[in-house]
Design a protein around this motif. Sequence first.
Motif, PDB file in Angstrom:
ATOM      1  N   VAL A  23     147.205  22.100  12.550  1.00 23.43           N
ATOM      2  CA  VAL A  23     147.172  23.525  12.919  1.00 23.43           C
ATOM      3  C   VAL A  23     147.767  24.414  11.832  1.00 23.43           C
ATOM      4  O   VAL A  23     147.205  25.463  11.509  1.00 23.43           O
ATOM      5  CB  VAL A  23     147.878  23.790  14.275  1.00 23.43           C
TER       6      VAL A  23
ATOM      7  N   GLY B 127     140.763  11.115  19.815  1.00 23.86           N
ATOM      8  CA  GLY B 127     140.945  12.508  20.254  1.00 23.86           C
ATOM      9  C   GLY B 127     142.276  13.109  19.868  1.00 23.86           C
ATOM     10  O   GLY B 127     142.687  14.107  20.437  1.00 23.86           O
ATOM     11  N   ASP B 128     142.962  12.509  18.905  1.00 22.81           N
ATOM     12  CA  ASP B 128     144.272  13.023  18.517  1.00 22.81           C
ATOM     13  C   ASP B 128     144.290  13.674  17.140  1.00 22.81           C
ATOM     14  O   ASP B 128     145.353  13.982  16.606  1.00 22.81           O
ATOM     15  CB  ASP B 128     145.319  11.913  18.580  1.00 22.81           C
ATOM     16  N   MET B 129     143.114  13.881  16.556  1.00 21.15           N
ATOM     17  CA  MET B 129     143.048  14.643  15.307  1.00 21.15           C
ATOM     18  C   MET B 129     141.740  15.416  15.293  1.00 21.15           C
ATOM     19  O   MET B 129     140.704  14.896  15.695  1.00 21.15           O
ATOM     20  CB  MET B 129     143.121  13.691  14.097  1.00 21.15           C
ATOM     21  N   MET B 130     141.820  16.662  14.846  1.00 23.40           N
ATOM     22  CA  MET B 130     140.607  17.453  14.755  1.00 23.40           C
ATOM     23  C   MET B 130     139.667  16.822  13.728  1.00 23.40           C
ATOM     24  O   MET B 130     140.117  16.342  12.696  1.00 23.40           O
ATOM     25  CB  MET B 130     140.938  18.887  14.335  1.00 23.40           C
TER      26      MET B 130
ATOM     27  N   ASP C 218     135.258  20.075  13.683  1.00 16.45           N
ATOM     28  CA  ASP C 218     136.147  20.998  14.413  1.00 16.45           C
ATOM     29  C   ASP C 218     136.722  22.041  13.461  1.00 16.45           C
ATOM     30  O   ASP C 218     136.699  23.241  13.744  1.00 16.45           O
ATOM     31  CB  ASP C 218     137.331  20.234  15.050  1.00 16.45           C
TER      32      ASP C 218
ATOM     33  N   SER D 113     145.065  15.413  22.056  1.00 17.04           N
ATOM     34  CA  SER D 113     145.843  16.501  21.453  1.00 17.04           C
ATOM     35  C   SER D 113     145.002  17.305  20.467  1.00 17.04           C
ATOM     36  O   SER D 113     145.331  18.431  20.139  1.00 17.04           O
ATOM     37  CB  SER D 113     147.091  15.947  20.781  1.00 17.04           C
ATOM     38  N   SER D 114     143.878  16.754  19.995  1.00 14.92           N
ATOM     39  CA  SER D 114     143.053  17.509  19.056  1.00 14.92           C
ATOM     40  C   SER D 114     142.417  18.722  19.724  1.00 14.92           C
ATOM     41  O   SER D 114     142.287  19.777  19.106  1.00 14.92           O
ATOM     42  CB  SER D 114     141.987  16.613  18.426  1.00 14.92           C
ATOM     43  N   SER D 115     142.037  18.581  21.005  1.00 14.53           N
ATOM     44  CA  SER D 115     141.436  19.756  21.657  1.00 14.53           C
ATOM     45  C   SER D 115     142.508  20.793  21.978  1.00 14.53           C
ATOM     46  O   SER D 115     142.230  21.996  21.970  1.00 14.53           O
ATOM     47  CB  SER D 115     140.662  19.351  22.912  1.00 14.53           C
TER      48      SER D 115
ATOM     49  N   ALA E 161     145.006  21.327  19.948  1.00 13.17           N
ATOM     50  CA  ALA E 161     145.162  21.967  18.633  1.00 13.17           C
ATOM     51  C   ALA E 161     144.065  22.991  18.403  1.00 13.17           C
ATOM     52  O   ALA E 161     144.326  24.118  17.964  1.00 13.17           O
ATOM     53  CB  ALA E 161     145.116  20.903  17.530  1.00 13.17           C
TER      54      ALA E 161
END
Lengths: 262, 91
Positions: free
Chosen positions: A146, A182-185, A189, B12-14, B16
């Motif tokens: 972020v 699902g823990d990194m964009m 994205d 956690s990516s969504s 973010a």
Amino acid sequence: MGEVIVITSGKGGVGKTTTTANVGTGLAMLEKKVVLIDTDIGLRNLDVVMGLENRIVYNLVDVIEGTCRIRNALIKDKRYPNLYLLPSAQTRDKNAVTPEQMKKLTDELREEFDYILLDCPAGIEQGFRNAIAGADRAIVVTTPEVSAVRDADRIIGLLEANDMKDIRLIVNRIRMDMVKRGDMMSSDDVCEILAIDLIGVVPDDENIVISTNQGEPLVGSDSLAGRAYMNIARRIMGEDIPYLDLNEKSSFFSKLFGKHKR
Amino acid sequence: MGLADFFRKKGSSSVAKDRLKLVLVSDRAGCSPEIMEQIKNDIIHVISKYIEIDLEGLDIKITQTESETNNGAVPALFASIPIKDMKSAKK
């Protein structure tokens, strides 16, 4: 006439210098005449990443102030004779150079080189304005975090406000295992959020650390990051190169161990 | 798949992504906290002429909303203004 490309990010530590070193070396491997300029005055580091720290005599500020000629300050790369580095000054500060002086310098270098790559300092102050002053295009480096993406957005806004037409994105240090759970964009994205076109995706690769330790850019090696950087160099030259399958590493392991699971 | 994965519905990516989208809307709007404070004071000033409002519960922020013409999310000024008492309209 050569092209001037600035590599920038806003946030520090996302891989601008590593990107400059590897993309620049990649372009040189593709037989282009390339010069890399470290514009981070006071915090010199492109020279160590390139492994040329022992050869510095003159620097960017010396050239700007006319203490020496450009060709006296350029350091020839260890491996590629068509690749040069113009190091930054370590003992001066960013106000030693103005945007007009940088533009004059890059315009002079255009005559002799195919690509002039500017490694931009972090931040949005004088150093940033110096680095973008003479550039035809910009490459924004970010990581899928972020803080880095927010700063990249700010940088893109400033580049657009300065009439930069060609702005492309590198998403650095992607970890596919984390993206998958699902823990990194993902790079998609990040691209969607920043609304600019991608020019490369570089996986998080421990070989980068090793190559930096050794002072030899890994572009062109068989590692995933090495291939990703070479692809970016080719895309800069206008080639249409498909994106790497970054899952390859895991598929390599599944080749070794996968059969037992099935 | 472990229990933790089962309970963690949203990666956690969504989170973010959602947070970034929101913060970038106000970044891009160039709305500094000082300007937001001025907008807030002006709104209080105007509305207080007609309605008694709860200043403590007042919340004004820039956010995103789906556009009615269906071309994606657009920035929106969101104001939540709790009413204490309606003043009788002057004739």
